[in-house]
Design a protein around this motif. Structure first.
Motif, PDB file in Angstrom:
ATOM      1  N   ASP A  24       0.839  -1.198   0.000  1.00  0.00           N
ATOM      2  CA  ASP A  24       0.000   0.000   0.000  1.00  0.00           C
ATOM      3  C   ASP A  24       0.874   1.247   0.000  1.00  0.00           C
ATOM      4  O   ASP A  24       0.422   2.343   0.253  1.00  0.00           O
ATOM      5  N   ARG A  25       2.179   1.065  -0.302  1.00  0.00           N
ATOM      6  CA  ARG A  25       3.064   2.230  -0.323  1.00  0.00           C
ATOM      7  C   ARG A  25       2.805   3.080  -1.563  1.00  0.00           C
ATOM      8  O   ARG A  25       2.232   2.626  -2.542  1.00  0.00           O
ATOM      9  N   THR A  26       3.322   4.281  -1.499  1.00  0.00           N
ATOM     10  CA  THR A  26       3.094   5.223  -2.580  1.00  0.00           C
ATOM     11  C   THR A  26       4.218   5.160  -3.604  1.00  0.00           C
ATOM     12  O   THR A  26       5.389   5.067  -3.251  1.00  0.00           O
TER      13      THR A  26
ATOM     14  N   SER B   2       5.620   7.309  -7.123  1.00  0.00           N
ATOM     15  CA  SER B   2       5.406   8.611  -7.754  1.00  0.00           C
ATOM     16  C   SER B   2       6.159   8.716  -9.067  1.00  0.00           C
ATOM     17  O   SER B   2       7.072   7.938  -9.352  1.00  0.00           O
TER      18      SER B   2
ATOM     19  N   THR C 161       1.148  10.829  -7.955  1.00  0.00           N
ATOM     20  CA  THR C 161       1.376   9.680  -7.066  1.00  0.00           C
ATOM     21  C   THR C 161       0.229   8.674  -7.168  1.00  0.00           C
ATOM     22  O   THR C 161      -0.904   9.031  -7.485  1.00  0.00           O
ATOM     23  N   TYR C 162       0.567   7.421  -6.877  1.00  0.00           N
ATOM     24  CA  TYR C 162      -0.404   6.323  -6.897  1.00  0.00           C
ATOM     25  C   TYR C 162      -0.031   5.363  -5.768  1.00  0.00           C
ATOM     26  O   TYR C 162       1.048   5.470  -5.193  1.00  0.00           O
ATOM     27  N   THR C 163      -0.891   4.384  -5.496  1.00  0.00           N
ATOM     28  CA  THR C 163      -0.438   3.303  -4.609  1.00  0.00           C
ATOM     29  C   THR C 163       0.253   2.254  -5.476  1.00  0.00           C
ATOM     30  O   THR C 163      -0.082   2.077  -6.659  1.00  0.00           O
TER      31      THR C 163
ATOM     32  N   GLU D 202      -1.696  -0.295  -7.343  1.00  0.00           N
ATOM     33  CA  GLU D 202      -2.544   0.236  -8.414  1.00  0.00           C
ATOM     34  C   GLU D 202      -1.829   0.304  -9.761  1.00  0.00           C
ATOM     35  O   GLU D 202      -2.396  -0.047 -10.795  1.00  0.00           O
TER      36      GLU D 202
ATOM     37  N   CYS E 201       3.042   5.775 -14.893  1.00  0.00           N
ATOM     38  CA  CYS E 201       2.238   6.972 -14.696  1.00  0.00           C
ATOM     39  C   CYS E 201       1.309   7.174 -15.892  1.00  0.00           C
ATOM     40  O   CYS E 201       1.579   6.713 -17.002  1.00  0.00           O
TER      41      CYS E 201
ATOM     42  N   ASP F  15       9.009   6.120  -3.015  1.00  0.00           N
ATOM     43  CA  ASP F  15       9.684   7.188  -2.281  1.00  0.00           C
ATOM     44  C   ASP F  15      10.292   6.662  -0.990  1.00  0.00           C
ATOM     45  O   ASP F  15       9.871   5.643  -0.458  1.00  0.00           O
TER      46      ASP F  15
END
Lengths: 392, 392
Positions: free
Chosen positions: B2-4, B6, B13-15, B18, B22, B31
């Motif tokens: 569930d980290r981000t 980018s 940014t997204y999880t 997901e 980009c 990050d």
């Protein structure tokens, strides 16, 4: 090079410059001051020069062996029959355990003032010696059997040594080079400088596991030089009080060429040559091992044994190491795991034993005919093809 | 998971669960909290899990990459034209830098709950992903070009993945696999998990040299994923205050297939595909690099450049690395040294510069036709034959 070397068997001592073998015929090794030995610092293992105090040479710049990973191979426990850890010497600079002895051998050669180093080898040691000589700017002569395959010579030739393909008896070639007086320092597989360097793999294993001590260490045996080195290292550590108990040493050979195992089975005190048959474990097919008796003594002294494994067992172990531990090793390395499996099956090792198997060399230097199961598809068909195997 | 993640370019940014790219088309990366970053402890570098806090996954048992040696290659300084150090990723478990990303990719796949991992590769990455999947007990699917040579497939097959040989456009294969929804997590060369793992080579270089910081780092570039990872790592370290100045990044390509260098030469801001010619640097012949623009940005942002070297320069560098540093590398790795030499010759780097070249892969997986200069002699002739070359 004015250090003392001694005979493990009769106790005679010499200076290192003077001799490589004892008058009694057995190989010599360097001694270590037991009071001068302690772990350099806790935990991490960078390269083998951290043990410079226990080596007969000073450390050196450039490529350096040692610091190879040791890890628990849980997914092989069922196969092996015990709690198995792997020490992966294939991650050395030239892909084999030989680098440790080469580094010390090259450094000792430089310190002796010689400009040439030599070796007698079927492959890994010739490659390793050539590479370390190149990195140090020494001239290098390698003597290989005349029938050495061209793909192995190609790897050696990259480092530009002088390559001699020799017709005739390998055992004689090995021993004759040790008494040559032509300005070339021969660092063969059981010479004292090489054995001193090879010891460091045992120091590392014990340091990486400290304070635990494994119940047993399993390794392939060929000339016997590596077995002798590990035995010496364990004795160093025991004398220095670093370990209380010495792990049992299990030495593994291919059944097609197993003079040391034969002597062990027969209860002999000396190893005699055998007539070799073909085996996939080419790197360890030494029918007349110069440190064979030494290795046999090491196995017996530590409560271990010398084991023979069939080519079928070797193939199977090679395959399991790749599919369950993720490592590609040469078949000659897999004998160490095949040996552990056999020992567990016959009760010489137990399921609760912590055993370290030394994987002596990378599997990338040779092809051994793995079946490639693949299917050819078009780029439009990737989703369908993948779904069929995932759901299949 | 569930980290981000980018986008370096537009900042979106997204999880991680997901997305892998980009909306703007550029690759994504994880990050790192700048306040959470410090050297785990001074000096030694065991394996890359020491940087677990800076990685999007927890650490893992079994084979582990990282901890590869970094050493001064003094005997190559004259050739390179500066003060050269080598970071030898060929000593990774599967013989290439790809292991870092594979380890994180496999771990991330497990943490996501998937049972299958996949990749698209010409060789090293397929091998590495297969090996790490095997060590973790994951199913693995690798997609390779239909014309991948059998000797490369044989190495991959040892780890028993599902191998698909794909006819058709490689760039399309690469991107199509990233949007497949069939329960297979694709860890391709510039996907966030892989890039996160690849970062650790830069952490290691900086830690191994600390407190010194090299003036420049040179590496081969293919997809651009590794260049992106190193740039990210250097930014992590700068933001965390671990380094004050970021080393210049020099990215090296074979002239026969150099889309990123072409864009750099032409002053373009985006990389466009080229029509490739044949090169001995097969591992980096990517004519349509998915992170090409990202890599170009990394080189420019750090004051570096993208360099093209000819096959002749690559062959020469491969040879020098073997004969003067003692390492056998794949020609695709030698481009990093060939690039440094060219940069020094044209004044982009200076003799006083401290430069680290990353040797991305071992030379043992392929043969490249080194001339074997050898002579065949009898065992009776060793003294005479040796004397003739020593005195000769």
């Amino acid at each position: 090079m004015d250090r003392t070397v001694s005979c493990y068997d009769c106790g005679e001592t010499y200076t290192a410059a003077e001799r490589k073998r004892c008058d009694c015929g057995e190989p010599l090794w360097f001694d270590v001051d037991p009071d001068g030995f302690e772990w350099p610092d806790a935990g991490s293992v960078d390269d083998m020069w951290r043990y410079a105090d226990a080596l007969p040479v000073s450390d050196s710049a450039g490529i350096a062996p040692g610091g190879t990973p040791l890890f628990r191979a849980n997914r092989l426990d069922d196969y092996a029959g015990c709690s198995l850890s792997l020490k992966n010497e294939g991650q050395s600079p030239t892909g084999s355990f030989k680098d440790r002895g080469s580094a010390v051998g090259i450094r000792g050669t430089i310190e002796s003032g010689a400009e040439w180093v030599g070796t007698v080898s079927h492959g890994n040691m010739a490659l390793s010696t050539s590479a370390y000589a190149a990195s140090a700017g020494l001239e290098c002569a390698v003597f290989v059997p005349a029938d050495t395959p061209p793909e192995r010579l190609e790897l050696i030739a990259r480092h530009d040594p002088h390559v001699f393909r020799v017709d005739g008896d390998y055992g004689r070639l090995y021993s004759d080079t040790l008494s040559l007086d032509v300005g070339v320092n021969f660092v063969n597989s059981d010479t004292p400088l090489r054995v001193a360097g090879q010891k460091t793999v045992a120091y590392e294993i014990l340091e990486q596991l400290a304070p635990a001590v494994p119940d047993a260490i399993s390794l392939p045996v060929s000339s016997g030089g590596q077995a002798s080195a590990i035995w010496k290292a364990l004795r160093d550590l025991a004398r220095a009080g670093v370990i209380d108990e010495v792990p049992r040493l299990f030495l593994c050979q291919a059944a097609a060429c197993d003079p040391i195992a034969t002597a062990d089975r027969n209860g002999d005190t000396e190893v005699t040559p055998v007539t070799p048959a073909e085996t996939i474990a080419v790197s360890i097919a030494n029918s007349e091992p110069p440190s064979g008796t030494h290795a046999l003594t090491a196995a017996r002294d530590t409560g271990g044994a010398v084991v023979s494994v069939s080519d079928e067992e070797i193939r199977d172990a090679t395959d399991r190491i790749a599919t369950r531990a993720g490592l590609s090793v040469e078949p000659s390395s897999a004998v160490a795991v095949a040996g552990v499996r056999q020992l567990c099956q016959r009760g010489a090792l137990e399921a609760s034993d912590d055993v370290v198997a030394i994987l002596t060399g990378s599997g990338y230097k040779e092809r051994y005919g793995t079946d490639v199961r693949s299917r050819t598809i078009g780029v439009d068909d990737i989703a369908g093809a993948l779904t069929s195997v995932v759901d299949g």
